[in-house]
Scaffold this active site. Structure first.
Site, PDB file in Angstrom:
ATOM      1  N   GLU A  93      -1.082  -5.078   9.083  1.00  0.00           N
ATOM      2  CA  GLU A  93      -0.912  -4.843  10.548  1.00  0.00           C
ATOM      3  C   GLU A  93      -1.351  -4.790  11.055  1.00  0.00           C
ATOM      4  O   GLU A  93      -2.353  -4.338  11.247  1.00  0.00           O
ATOM      5  CB  GLU A  93      -0.954  -3.118   9.779  1.00  0.00           C
ATOM      6  CG  GLU A  93      -0.094  -2.984   8.369  1.00  0.00           C
ATOM      7  CD  GLU A  93       0.614  -1.320   8.343  1.00  0.00           C
ATOM      8  OE1 GLU A  93      -0.053  -0.160   8.720  1.00  0.00           O
ATOM      9  OE2 GLU A  93       0.909  -1.005   6.812  1.00  0.00           O
TER      10      GLU A  93
ATOM     11  N   GLU B 100       9.863  -3.679   9.823  1.00  0.00           N
ATOM     12  CA  GLU B 100       9.912  -2.674  10.359  1.00  0.00           C
ATOM     13  C   GLU B 100      10.109  -1.769  10.848  1.00  0.00           C
ATOM     14  O   GLU B 100       9.973  -1.310  12.043  1.00  0.00           O
ATOM     15  CB  GLU B 100       8.335  -2.534   8.913  1.00  0.00           C
ATOM     16  CG  GLU B 100       8.817  -0.537   8.455  1.00  0.00           C
ATOM     17  CD  GLU B 100       7.949  -0.042   7.330  1.00  0.00           C
ATOM     18  OE1 GLU B 100       6.904  -0.502   7.331  1.00  0.00           O
ATOM     19  OE2 GLU B 100       8.089   1.035   7.155  1.00  0.00           O
TER      20      GLU B 100
ATOM     21  N   LYS C  19      -0.921  -9.438   3.577  1.00  0.00           N
ATOM     22  CA  LYS C  19      -0.269  -9.052   5.096  1.00  0.00           C
ATOM     23  C   LYS C  19      -1.518  -8.209   5.559  1.00  0.00           C
ATOM     24  O   LYS C  19      -1.938  -7.388   4.920  1.00  0.00           O
ATOM     25  CB  LYS C  19       0.766  -8.081   4.130  1.00  0.00           C
ATOM     26  CG  LYS C  19       1.911  -6.929   5.465  1.00  0.00           C
ATOM     27  CD  LYS C  19       3.095  -7.871   4.606  1.00  0.00           C
ATOM     28  CE  LYS C  19       3.110  -6.606   4.123  1.00  0.00           C
ATOM     29  NZ  LYS C  19       3.193  -4.936   4.419  1.00  0.00           N
TER      30      LYS C  19
ATOM     31  N   ASP D 143       1.184  -1.491  -0.041  1.00  0.00           N
ATOM     32  CA  ASP D 143      -0.291  -0.280  -0.209  1.00  0.00           C
ATOM     33  C   ASP D 143       0.999   1.301  -0.433  1.00  0.00           C
ATOM     34  O   ASP D 143       0.098   2.228   0.089  1.00  0.00           O
ATOM     35  CB  ASP D 143      -1.176  -0.035   0.975  1.00  0.00           C
ATOM     36  CG  ASP D 143      -0.314  -0.233   2.670  1.00  0.00           C
ATOM     37  OD1 ASP D 143       0.790  -0.149   2.541  1.00  0.00           O
ATOM     38  OD2 ASP D 143      -1.349   0.124   4.231  1.00  0.00           O
ATOM     39  N   SER D 144       1.741   1.087  -0.068  1.00  0.00           N
ATOM     40  CA  SER D 144       3.205   2.008  -0.453  1.00  0.00           C
ATOM     41  C   SER D 144       2.683   2.514  -1.693  1.00  0.00           C
ATOM     42  O   SER D 144       3.376   3.789  -1.856  1.00  0.00           O
ATOM     43  CB  SER D 144       4.700   1.997  -0.281  1.00  0.00           C
ATOM     44  OG  SER D 144       4.808   0.647  -1.045  1.00  0.00           O
TER      45      SER D 144
HETATM   46  N1  LIG Z   1       8.825   5.222  -0.845  1.00  0.00           N
HETATM   47  C1  LIG Z   1       8.576   4.889   0.202  1.00  0.00           C
HETATM   48  N2  LIG Z   1       9.677   3.697   1.176  1.00  0.00           N
HETATM   49  C2  LIG Z   1       9.068   3.127   2.803  1.00  0.00           C
HETATM   50  O1  LIG Z   1       9.878   2.049   2.809  1.00  0.00           O
HETATM   51  C3  LIG Z   1       7.905   3.333   2.486  1.00  0.00           C
HETATM   52  C4  LIG Z   1       6.919   3.275   1.900  1.00  0.00           C
HETATM   53  N3  LIG Z   1       7.283   4.750   1.119  1.00  0.00           N
HETATM   54  N4  LIG Z   1       5.328   3.936   2.156  1.00  0.00           N
HETATM   55  C5  LIG Z   1       5.060   2.392   3.262  1.00  0.00           C
HETATM   56  C6  LIG Z   1       6.577   3.156   4.323  1.00  0.00           C
HETATM   57  C7  LIG Z   1       6.047   4.103   5.313  1.00  0.00           C
HETATM   58  N5  LIG Z   1       7.647   3.780   5.606  1.00  0.00           N
HETATM   59  C8  LIG Z   1       8.956   5.087   6.508  1.00  0.00           C
HETATM   60  C9  LIG Z   1       9.022   6.458   6.081  1.00  0.00           C
HETATM   61  C10 LIG Z   1       9.691   6.872   6.890  1.00  0.00           C
HETATM   62  C11 LIG Z   1      10.939   6.119   7.180  1.00  0.00           C
HETATM   63  C12 LIG Z   1      11.422   7.494   7.922  1.00  0.00           C
HETATM   64  O2  LIG Z   1      11.644   8.634   7.522  1.00  0.00           O
HETATM   65  N6  LIG Z   1      12.490   7.103   9.667  1.00  0.00           N
HETATM   66  C13 LIG Z   1      13.503   7.930   9.595  1.00  0.00           C
HETATM   67  C14 LIG Z   1      13.752   7.369  10.966  1.00  0.00           C
HETATM   68  C15 LIG Z   1      13.460   8.162  12.305  1.00  0.00           C
HETATM   69  C16 LIG Z   1      13.689   7.327  13.150  1.00  0.00           C
HETATM   70  O3  LIG Z   1      14.836   7.345  13.868  1.00  0.00           O
HETATM   71  O4  LIG Z   1      12.924   7.189  14.823  1.00  0.00           O
HETATM   72  C17 LIG Z   1      14.306   8.636   8.758  1.00  0.00           C
HETATM   73  O5  LIG Z   1      15.044   8.906   9.081  1.00  0.00           O
HETATM   74  O6  LIG Z   1      15.128   7.073   7.837  1.00  0.00           O
HETATM   75  C18 LIG Z   1      10.686   5.214   7.879  1.00  0.00           C
HETATM   76  C19 LIG Z   1       9.401   3.891   7.112  1.00  0.00           C
HETATM   77  C20 LIG Z   1       8.413   2.904   4.901  1.00  0.00           C
HETATM   78  N7  LIG Z   1       7.386   2.921   3.878  1.00  0.00           N
HETATM   79  C1  LIG Z   2       7.417  -0.988   2.734  1.00  0.00           C
HETATM   80  C2  LIG Z   2       6.805  -2.775   3.325  1.00  0.00           C
HETATM   81  C3  LIG Z   2       6.478  -3.630   4.025  1.00  0.00           C
HETATM   82  C4  LIG Z   2       4.985  -1.804   2.909  1.00  0.00           C
HETATM   83  O1  LIG Z   2       4.371  -2.264   3.991  1.00  0.00           O
HETATM   84  C5  LIG Z   2       4.344  -1.638   1.519  1.00  0.00           C
HETATM   85  O2  LIG Z   2       5.423  -1.171   0.868  1.00  0.00           O
HETATM   86  O3  LIG Z   2       3.731  -0.674   1.769  1.00  0.00           O
HETATM   87 MG   LIG Z   3       2.458  -1.588   3.186  1.00  0.00          MG
END
Ligand SMILES: Nc1nc(=O)c2c([nH]1)NC[C@@H]1CN(c3ccc(C(=O)N[C@@H](CCC(=O)O)C(=O)O)cc3)CN21
Ligand SMILES: CC(C)C(=O)C(=O)O
Ligand SMILES: [Mg+2]
EC number: 2.1.2.11
Length: 262
Positions: A113, A180, A111, A43-44
């Site tokens: 959540e 994740e 899948k 769903d990303s």
């Molecule tokens: N393009 C994309 N990549 C992804 O991995 C992803 C999506 N979209 N959409 C659904 C979720 C959202 N996700 C995400 C989005 C942002 C962060 C993020 O910015 N995390 C911070 C860490 C924050 C912390 O340290 O607590 C980072 O800097 O990576 C993490 C997972 C993973 N998934």
């Molecule tokens: C980030 C992955 C695991 C996911 O659930 C997605 O792409 O929606």
């Molecule tokens: Mg997802």
């Protein structure tokens, strides 16, 4: 064809599982031919394809459409589809209705959540012939409750809860657990405690397999890619080359390194 028993065998024999998100047929064929074991209709796509700020606006109908067009381009890989926000949380019966539509569209596994409150849903689907992957840790459909995309499972009680949730879902019949954005040490502990395969994204190298969002790993996501993702186009001259490099890096355990872990 990759099946549930292939994945169990891979865990047993310590062969890493390579998974990527995929949203359409041409990429499905490309990833399938490059040896990606599991294609996730994530769903990303709400963020990468539709340009939303979260995964919440994605509908079940859209997930079914993308599942159909991915399945049409896939020969060998296992097709895994996300249940969209609002399509399964109300009741296990609602979850079955939604999951059955994804299966009819061509998914081999769905899948969802959730932690402990989803255990009975996992059991209900599994008993009715639908393999389930449980997504734990940073579950993006709860981004508003978390107050952002933040690392989960930090601290003793959160870690203990996540391990307990994973065990309960496995006991309820989950075929796979996806984790994740959690500390690598916790993902390692969960992976050792379970018989079913685990897949990590931002969860360290010791999971049984890895997944990334396709748009992040070929460097075309318009937003900011998470810290744990890596652009595999670097040093490559084609998308096929980047996908093969990712598969190889997952299989030989060189991805993720510490800089892509927590
Ligand atoms: N393009 C994309 N990549 C992804 O991995 C992803 C999506 N979209 N959409 C659904 C979720 C959202 N996700 C995400 C989005 C942002 C962060 C993020 O910015 N995390 C911070 C860490 C924050 C912390 O340290 O607590 C980072 O800097 O990576 C993490 C997972 C993973 N998934
Ligand atoms: C980030 C992955 C695991 C996911 O659930 C997605 O792409 O929606
Ligand atoms: Mg997802």
């Amino acid at each position: 064809m990759i099946t549930l028993s292939t994945l169990q065998k891979m865990k047993k024999e310590q062969q890493k599982i390579a998974m990527l998100t995929c949203y359409e047929a041409s990429f499905a064929t490309l990833l399938d031919e490059a040896g990606v074991d599991i294609l996730l209709i994530g769903d990303s796509l709400g963020m990468t394809v539709q340009g939303h700020f979260s995964t919440l606006p994605v509908t079940l109908e859209q997930m079914c459409y993308h599942t159909e067009i991915v399945a049409r381009g896939t020969k060998n890989a296992l097709v895994l589809a996300d249940l969209s926000f609002g399509s399964y949380q109300k009741s296990k019966e609602q979850a079955f209705d939604s999951a059955s539509k994804l299966m009819a569209a061509g998914a081999h596994m769905v899948k969802l959540e959730g932690g402990s409150y989803m255990v009975e849903t996992t059991r209900f689907l599994q008993e009715r012939g639908i393999p389930v992957c449980t997504h734990l840790g940073l579950t993006p459909q709860s981004v508003n409750a978390f107050g952002g995309y933040k690392v989960q499972g930090k601290g003793d009680s959160a870690a203990k809860q996540l391990l307990e949730d994973a065990k309960q879902h496995e006991q309820a019949g989950a075929a796979m657990i996806l984790m994740e954005c959690i500390p690598a040490s916790l993902a390692k502990e969960v992976t050792a405690a379970l018989h079913c395969p685990t897949i990590g994204i931002g969860a360290g190298v010791d999971c049984d397999g890895q997944v990334l969002v396709l748009h992040d790993m070929i460097g075309i996501y318009a937003g900011k890619s998470p810290k744990f993702s890596k652009n595999f186009m670097e040093g490559q001259t084609s998308i096929q080359g980047a996908i093969s490099a990712y598969v190889k890096a997952v299989k030989d355990g060189t991805f993720p390194s510490l800089e892509h872990s927590f």
